[in-house]
Design a protein around this motif. Structure first.
Motif, PDB file in Angstrom:
ATOM      1  N   LEU A  77     -15.621   9.251  19.295  1.00  0.00           N
ATOM      2  CA  LEU A  77     -16.364  10.608  18.896  1.00  0.00           C
ATOM      3  C   LEU A  77     -15.478  11.457  18.300  1.00  0.00           C
ATOM      4  O   LEU A  77     -15.696  12.055  17.197  1.00  0.00           O
ATOM      5  CB  LEU A  77     -17.046  11.151  20.279  1.00  0.00           C
ATOM      6  N   SER A  78     -14.244  11.492  18.706  1.00  0.00           N
ATOM      7  CA  SER A  78     -13.186  12.338  18.038  1.00  0.00           C
ATOM      8  C   SER A  78     -12.809  11.884  16.564  1.00  0.00           C
ATOM      9  O   SER A  78     -12.833  12.604  15.659  1.00  0.00           O
ATOM     10  CB  SER A  78     -11.783  12.311  19.195  1.00  0.00           C
ATOM     11  N   ILE A  79     -12.868  10.638  16.427  1.00  0.00           N
ATOM     12  CA  ILE A  79     -12.479   9.954  15.103  1.00  0.00           C
ATOM     13  C   ILE A  79     -13.854  10.443  14.119  1.00  0.00           C
ATOM     14  O   ILE A  79     -13.535  10.824  12.801  1.00  0.00           O
ATOM     15  CB  ILE A  79     -12.177   8.533  15.282  1.00  0.00           C
ATOM     16  N   PHE A  80     -14.812  10.432  14.682  1.00  0.00           N
ATOM     17  CA  PHE A  80     -16.120  10.457  13.950  1.00  0.00           C
ATOM     18  C   PHE A  80     -16.189  12.090  13.566  1.00  0.00           C
ATOM     19  O   PHE A  80     -16.355  12.329  12.355  1.00  0.00           O
ATOM     20  CB  PHE A  80     -17.452  10.267  14.632  1.00  0.00           C
ATOM     21  N   CYS A  86     -16.533  13.902   4.902  1.00  0.00           N
ATOM     22  CA  CYS A  86     -16.520  13.154   3.624  1.00  0.00           C
ATOM     23  C   CYS A  86     -17.974  12.364   3.681  1.00  0.00           C
ATOM     24  O   CYS A  86     -18.252  11.734   4.855  1.00  0.00           O
ATOM     25  CB  CYS A  86     -15.551  11.987   3.991  1.00  0.00           C
ATOM     26  N   ARG A  87     -18.820  12.711   2.630  1.00  0.00           N
ATOM     27  CA  ARG A  87     -20.092  12.154   2.527  1.00  0.00           C
ATOM     28  C   ARG A  87     -20.200  10.611   2.247  1.00  0.00           C
ATOM     29  O   ARG A  87     -21.151   9.927   2.580  1.00  0.00           O
ATOM     30  CB  ARG A  87     -20.703  12.613   1.228  1.00  0.00           C
ATOM     31  N   SER A  88     -18.996  10.105   2.224  1.00  0.00           N
ATOM     32  CA  SER A  88     -19.048   8.399   2.032  1.00  0.00           C
ATOM     33  C   SER A  88     -18.528   7.984   3.384  1.00  0.00           C
ATOM     34  O   SER A  88     -18.510   6.541   3.518  1.00  0.00           O
ATOM     35  CB  SER A  88     -18.138   8.001   0.925  1.00  0.00           C
ATOM     36  N   ILE A  89     -18.745   8.639   4.494  1.00  0.00           N
ATOM     37  CA  ILE A  89     -18.730   8.108   5.977  1.00  0.00           C
ATOM     38  C   ILE A  89     -19.937   8.523   6.556  1.00  0.00           C
ATOM     39  O   ILE A  89     -20.180   9.861   6.470  1.00  0.00           O
ATOM     40  CB  ILE A  89     -17.444   8.697   6.429  1.00  0.00           C
ATOM     41  N   VAL A  90     -20.460   7.306   7.261  1.00  0.00           N
ATOM     42  CA  VAL A  90     -21.540   7.710   8.052  1.00  0.00           C
ATOM     43  C   VAL A  90     -21.493   8.849   9.014  1.00  0.00           C
ATOM     44  O   VAL A  90     -20.353   9.074   9.636  1.00  0.00           O
ATOM     45  CB  VAL A  90     -22.196   6.278   8.860  1.00  0.00           C
ATOM     46  N   ARG A  91     -22.686   9.466   9.173  1.00  0.00           N
ATOM     47  CA  ARG A  91     -22.697  11.011   9.865  1.00  0.00           C
ATOM     48  C   ARG A  91     -23.239  10.514  11.235  1.00  0.00           C
ATOM     49  O   ARG A  91     -23.980   9.710  11.334  1.00  0.00           O
ATOM     50  CB  ARG A  91     -23.368  11.882   9.129  1.00  0.00           C
ATOM     51  N   ILE A  92     -22.602  11.231  12.194  1.00  0.00           N
ATOM     52  CA  ILE A  92     -23.233  11.098  13.636  1.00  0.00           C
ATOM     53  C   ILE A  92     -23.772  12.446  13.940  1.00  0.00           C
ATOM     54  O   ILE A  92     -23.323  13.371  13.732  1.00  0.00           O
ATOM     55  CB  ILE A  92     -22.084  10.886  14.759  1.00  0.00           C
ATOM     56  N   PHE A 201      -8.748   8.380   1.729  1.00  0.00           N
ATOM     57  CA  PHE A 201      -8.931   9.705   2.833  1.00  0.00           C
ATOM     58  C   PHE A 201      -9.100   9.336   4.177  1.00  0.00           C
ATOM     59  O   PHE A 201      -8.311  10.259   4.880  1.00  0.00           O
ATOM     60  CB  PHE A 201     -10.456  10.210   2.410  1.00  0.00           C
ATOM     61  N   ILE A 202      -9.503   8.201   4.693  1.00  0.00           N
ATOM     62  CA  ILE A 202      -9.332   7.949   6.181  1.00  0.00           C
ATOM     63  C   ILE A 202      -8.097   7.627   6.517  1.00  0.00           C
ATOM     64  O   ILE A 202      -7.439   8.373   7.563  1.00  0.00           O
ATOM     65  CB  ILE A 202     -10.305   6.531   6.392  1.00  0.00           C
ATOM     66  N   THR A 203      -7.311   6.912   5.898  1.00  0.00           N
ATOM     67  CA  THR A 203      -5.729   6.548   6.241  1.00  0.00           C
ATOM     68  C   THR A 203      -4.983   7.368   5.976  1.00  0.00           C
ATOM     69  O   THR A 203      -4.298   7.822   6.871  1.00  0.00           O
ATOM     70  CB  THR A 203      -5.447   5.032   5.823  1.00  0.00           C
ATOM     71  N   GLU A 204      -4.722   7.768   4.543  1.00  0.00           N
ATOM     72  CA  GLU A 204      -3.622   8.707   4.178  1.00  0.00           C
ATOM     73  C   GLU A 204      -3.877  10.069   4.233  1.00  0.00           C
ATOM     74  O   GLU A 204      -2.868  10.747   4.237  1.00  0.00           O
ATOM     75  CB  GLU A 204      -3.278   8.262   2.693  1.00  0.00           C
ATOM     76  N   LYS A 205      -4.990  10.622   4.560  1.00  0.00           N
ATOM     77  CA  LYS A 205      -5.139  12.122   5.008  1.00  0.00           C
ATOM     78  C   LYS A 205      -5.540  12.211   6.256  1.00  0.00           C
ATOM     79  O   LYS A 205      -4.810  13.095   6.843  1.00  0.00           O
ATOM     80  CB  LYS A 205      -6.294  12.714   4.173  1.00  0.00           C
TER      81      LYS A 205
END
Length: 627
Positions: A77-80, A86-92, A201-205
């Protein structure tokens, strides 16, 4: 028992109009059962599509019972939440720990029923499209089809169940159609670049490893063919000081089939990097080299999975048509034939079309290169260590690949020599334009209603297109009404707006010549702006062609000048003082305060306003206490 789940301001039901069995079922994963749902406002208003992901409350890992709900709360949940911008990552949307008396029969699980006793529910965004695996296999190459079985039900038919004629027709689209292969290659290259940007975005930011990248976890939207990354159940945080994640796997017996409670690897077999695999138990043999530490995963591990994902996409036609085993179950295929260094690592394109570009093969091979002891050393150029390196090679590839050029026959027409003919053409043009505008507005209105009846945010590309069609074809006396309809829907769908939605509204306002509407709309945009996107949204507002002044424009200028242009700090401070007590623009005032709240800027304000630093800091502290 109930067919409804109650959440935070919404009710959720299974969408029984979806699926080959009309039961809403989408998929089953290692730790979740996924259904398409309908999200309904408690008041009975807006309805939209969603995904209901049922997760077991407890699972067995290495013989130990794990509280899966607690793990989800503490980690996923914290990661989500970190990735939602980011619009390219599924939203919860919601996490429903207690699904009450809801229950649903499910033949895919032990016990055959989902209840509150054994499952909780995570509500996620519904992606209107296909998984990357479905897109490549079914949508593009037609290697799978649906067949009616009566009563509005269907069944999946795999390629090896096609008739001989059907199989031959499918093969012709591949082996006898050079253009079709080049078109597919170009799409895959675009997908590779797109996924690179998401993972960067996920890994380097955000300093997060996904650790379960595979074609099933990458969605392709129907409108725009944008990628959306899903399923962060395996994700782990990393840091500059600790750039790795450690799996919790015990030794695996590679001489026997793996089990759900005792997996070979962290992630998914066939895609996970060799270092993601567990050490071999006594009596079995570890399938890969012994020169690296097992169970310790880095960015290079996700890069390996990135390579295997697109290796499969590029080989999908040959994998399916030449192997009934892969066609039926890719997991068994990888386990039976790929668990060795020679097949698993350094994957090439030697088994598929010769028309694929050699540089594409080189990128895949470098991503999946056999592991050496120093494979994470950034000085070792045999491996990729960042997504920017991969993007650089993809961009170079894009410049050199052959492309399909559609030639058009240009007909040159003689100019009219008579004024009468010119007038006739002009009159006809005016009449046709008028008719087109009326018909266009009606069509756009119908499209708008169809889209918004069951809208999800991944359809924004289509919503943007339809909204602009509406405003460009609307009669002059309906411009204001049309803009208001779109803006109200945009504000209501998420509760706030991001920079893409703001850009749409600004583009529409540039088509409207109503100064008061424009001023009121700017105020609304600044009021509903996503707090993380004030900088970008203010930049969009500054593109608006207007001379009118209003509160929203004043605030947008202050944010834009102070954060983007790095000027006019004292003026921004004056704006802050003016609006700090305004409930309507509280978030914008806090944003300006955050921009100005640093020693260098405070010193500049002090010099221009002849104030003490202490007075300014006291003011900033008061504003901070209001947030």
């Amino acid at each position: 028992m109930s067919s409804e789940i109650s959440g935070s301001g919404f009710r959720y039901i299974i969408d029984t109009s979806y699926g080959i069995n009309l039961d809403g079922f989408i998929a089953i994963g290692t730790e979740s059962i996924v259904y398409k749902g309908i999200k309904i406002e408690t008041s009975g208003g807006l309805r939209s599509a969603c995904v209901l992901k049922f997760k077991p409350r407890w699972i067995s890992v290495n013989g130990t019972t794990v509280d899966r709900l607690q793990v989800f709360r503490d980690e996923e949940l914290s990661i989500f939440e970190d990735l939602q911008e980011c619009r390219s990552i599924v939203r919860i949307y919601d996490v429903i720990e207690n699904i009450g008396d809801f229950s649903i029969p499910c033949s895919h699980i032990d016990g055959g029923v989902i209840t509150n006793k054994n499952y909780f529910c995570v509500v996620e965004e519904y992606i209107d499209g296909w998984s990357l695996e479905e897109y490549c296999r079914s949508e593009y190459w037609k290697l799978r089809k649906l067949e009616d079985v009566g009563n509005n039900l269907k069944k999946i038919v795999e390629f090896h169940e096609f008739t001989p004629d059907e199989q031959n027709n499918v093969r012709l689209t591949y082996y006898n159609n050079y253009d079709n292969i080049l078109k597919y290659q170009n799409e895959i290259i675009l997908f590779m670049r797109n996924l690179c940007e998401i993972l960067e975005f996920i890994t380097e930011k955000k300093m997060i490893l996904h650790l379960d990248i595979k074609p099933e976890n990458v969605m392709v939207t129907k409108y725009g063919k944008e990628l959306v990354l899903i399923d962060f159940g395996r994700s782990k945080r990393i840091s500059d000081k600790r750039p790795c994640a450690v799996s919790n796997l015990i030794q695996a017996d590679y001489s026997h089939d793996e089990r759900i409670d005792c997996l070979y690897q962290y992630g998914t077999l066939g895609y996970s990097a060799p270092e993601s695999y567990a050490p071999a138990a006594e009596g079995s043999v570890f399938p890969f080299g012994e020169t690296f530490q097992k169970g310790v995963m880095f960015i290079e591990s996700d890069i390996f999975a990135f390579g295997t994902t697109f290796w499969e996409c590029l080989n999908i036609f040959d994998l399916v048509t030449k192997s009934s085993e892969f066609s039926a179950d890719s997991h068994d295929f990888y386990r039976n034939h790929f668990l060795n260094d020679a097949a698993y690592c350094s994957r090439d394109l030697s088994l598929t079309s010769v028309h694929y570009h050699k540089k594409l093969e080189e990128i895949i091979k470098k991503c999946t290169r056999k592991r050496e002891g120093n494979f994470t050393d950034t000085e070792n150029k045999n491996y990729y260590h960042s997504y920017s390196e991969i993007k650089k090679d993809i961009n170079e590839l894009s410049e050199s690949v052959p492309t399909i050029v559609r030639s058009e026959n240009v007909k040159v027409r003689s100019a009219f020599g008579m004024v009468g003919k010119a007038l006739a053409v002009f009159t006809a043009f005016v009449i046709i334009t008028f008719i087109y505008r009326i018909a266009g507005f009606r069509i756009a209105s119908d499209n708008w209603e169809a889209l918004t009846d069951n809208y999800q945010s991944t359809q924004f590309f289509k919503l943007n297109t339809i909204a602009m069609d509406l405003i460009k074809t609307a009669p002059d006396n309906r411009l204001s009404e049309t803009y208001s309809m779109v803006s109200e829907f945009t504000y209501a769908s998420d509760g706030d707006i991001d920079e893409q939605e703001a850009a749409l509204l600004i583009s529409m306002l540039n088509e409207v010549n109503e100064p008061q509407l424009i001023r009121n709309s700017i105020d609304e945009i600044m009021q509903y702006a996503n707090t993380r996107k004030f900088k970008e949204i203010s930049g969009e507002i500054m593109k608006l062609d207007t001379d009118g002044e209003c509160d929203g424009l004043t605030l947008a200028k202050a944010v834009y000048n102070a954060e983007v242009k790095k000027t006019d700090y004292a003026e921004a401070f004056d704006v802050l003082c003016k609006y700090k007590d305004s409930p309507q623009f509280r978030n914008a005032a806090v944003k300006i305060k955050n921009i100005l709240d640093n020693d260098n800027t405070i010193s500049i304000i002090c010099d221009e306003k002849e104030m003490s630093k202490e007075d300014i800091k006291v003011l900033f502290k008061e504003i901070g206490n209001f947030t």
